[in-house]
Design an enzyme around this catalytic site. Structure first.
Site, short mmCIF file in Angstrom:
data_model
loop_
_atom_site.label_atom_id
_atom_site.label_comp_id
_atom_site.label_asym_id
_atom_site.label_seq_id
_atom_site.Cartn_x
_atom_site.Cartn_y
_atom_site.Cartn_z
N GLY A 110 -64.85 -11.42 3.53
CA GLY A 110 -65.00 -13.06 3.54
C GLY A 110 -65.94 -13.47 4.58
N GLN A 154 -69.99 -19.54 10.07
CA GLN A 154 -70.42 -18.18 10.63
C GLN A 154 -71.90 -18.08 10.33
OE1 GLN A 154 -67.10 -15.81 8.72
NE2 GLN A 154 -67.48 -14.57 10.39
N CYS A 212 -63.94 -9.02 11.92
CA CYS A 212 -64.51 -10.48 11.94
C CYS A 212 -66.12 -10.15 11.83
CB CYS A 212 -64.02 -11.49 12.70
SG CYS A 212 -65.00 -12.98 12.60
N LEU A 213 -66.71 -10.49 10.98
CA LEU A 213 -68.36 -10.38 11.00
C LEU A 213 -68.85 -11.09 12.24
CD1 LEU A 213 -69.02 -10.88 7.16
CD2 LEU A 213 -69.02 -8.68 8.41
N HIS A 222 -57.63 -16.11 7.54
CA HIS A 222 -58.64 -15.98 8.59
C HIS A 222 -59.71 -16.71 8.51
CE1 HIS A 222 -61.20 -12.86 10.75
NE2 HIS A 222 -62.15 -13.77 10.29
N GLU A 223 -60.22 -17.15 6.91
CA GLU A 223 -61.52 -18.06 6.97
C GLU A 223 -61.18 -19.49 7.01
OE1 GLU A 223 -63.94 -16.27 6.58
OE2 GLU A 223 -63.31 -14.68 6.18
N HIS A 251 -61.48 -20.17 10.89
CA HIS A 251 -63.01 -20.39 11.15
C HIS A 251 -63.38 -21.84 11.06
CE1 HIS A 251 -64.75 -16.46 12.03
NE2 HIS A 251 -64.25 -15.89 10.95
#
Ligand code: ZN
Length: 168
Positions: free
Chosen positions: A46, A51, A89-90, A131-132, A135
């Site tokens: 995701g 991000q 997480c990226l 999670h997204e 963000h």
């Protein structure tokens, strides 16, 4: 379709509340394509717009070979039952930590054509969606870890373990 640089922990955009997208139209499509490409290049499941430095309420996800792009997404229903699993997480590369979240959620938002969608999700998809959406509100998974939970590095043996989930 260029791959965009992913903002890392410490970048203030990751802590801001993203803005609602007023119109889903053609102009949004290249951004969505870039986000999908960037997510895939980074081996993520995701990616939220903040991000890559875009402060709008939009994320993409790819779980079980299905690609999602959701605009102005929100959780409209969450199960009382929770599950605890490691997340990555990226924006915090190389790290993981255990997070407890509702096991099932119903998420509503617009797809990339502007059509309203309601998606019932469980397992990894439910975790990824939550999670997204976090963000978009400036929340990182580390904020949701229990005080005694430990962030740990991803190591080679973890990479081979199918139970370890890809970062988002
Ligand atoms: Zn993330």
């Amino acid at each position: 379709m260029p791959i965009r640089p992913i903002r890392r922990f410490g970048d203030p955009i990751l802590r801001r509340k993203a803005r609602k997208i007023e119109r889903v139209d053609k102009s949004l499509q290249p951004l969505i394509d870039d986000m999908i490409e960037t997510m895939r290049a980074a081996d993520g499941v995701g990616l939220a717009a903040p991000q890559i430095g875009v402060p709008w309420r939009l994320f993409v996800a790819e779980v079980d070979d299905k690609v999602y792009a959701l605009v102005n997404p929100r959780v409209v229903k969450a199960s009382k039952e929770t599950e605890t699993a490691d997340e990555g997480c990226l924006s915090l590369p190389g790290l993981r930590g255990a997070v407890e979240r509702p096991a099932r959620v119903t998420v509503r938002g617009q797809n990339r054509r502007g059509k309203e969608q309601t998606i019932e999700a469980e397992g990894l998809l439910a975790r990824c969606f939550q999670h997204e959406i976090d963000h978009l509100d400036g929340i990182l998974y580390t904020d949701r870890m229990k005080p005694d939970a430990v962030l740990h590095p991803v190591d080679e043996s973890d990479e081979d373990d199918e139970e370890i989930e890809a970062p988002a």
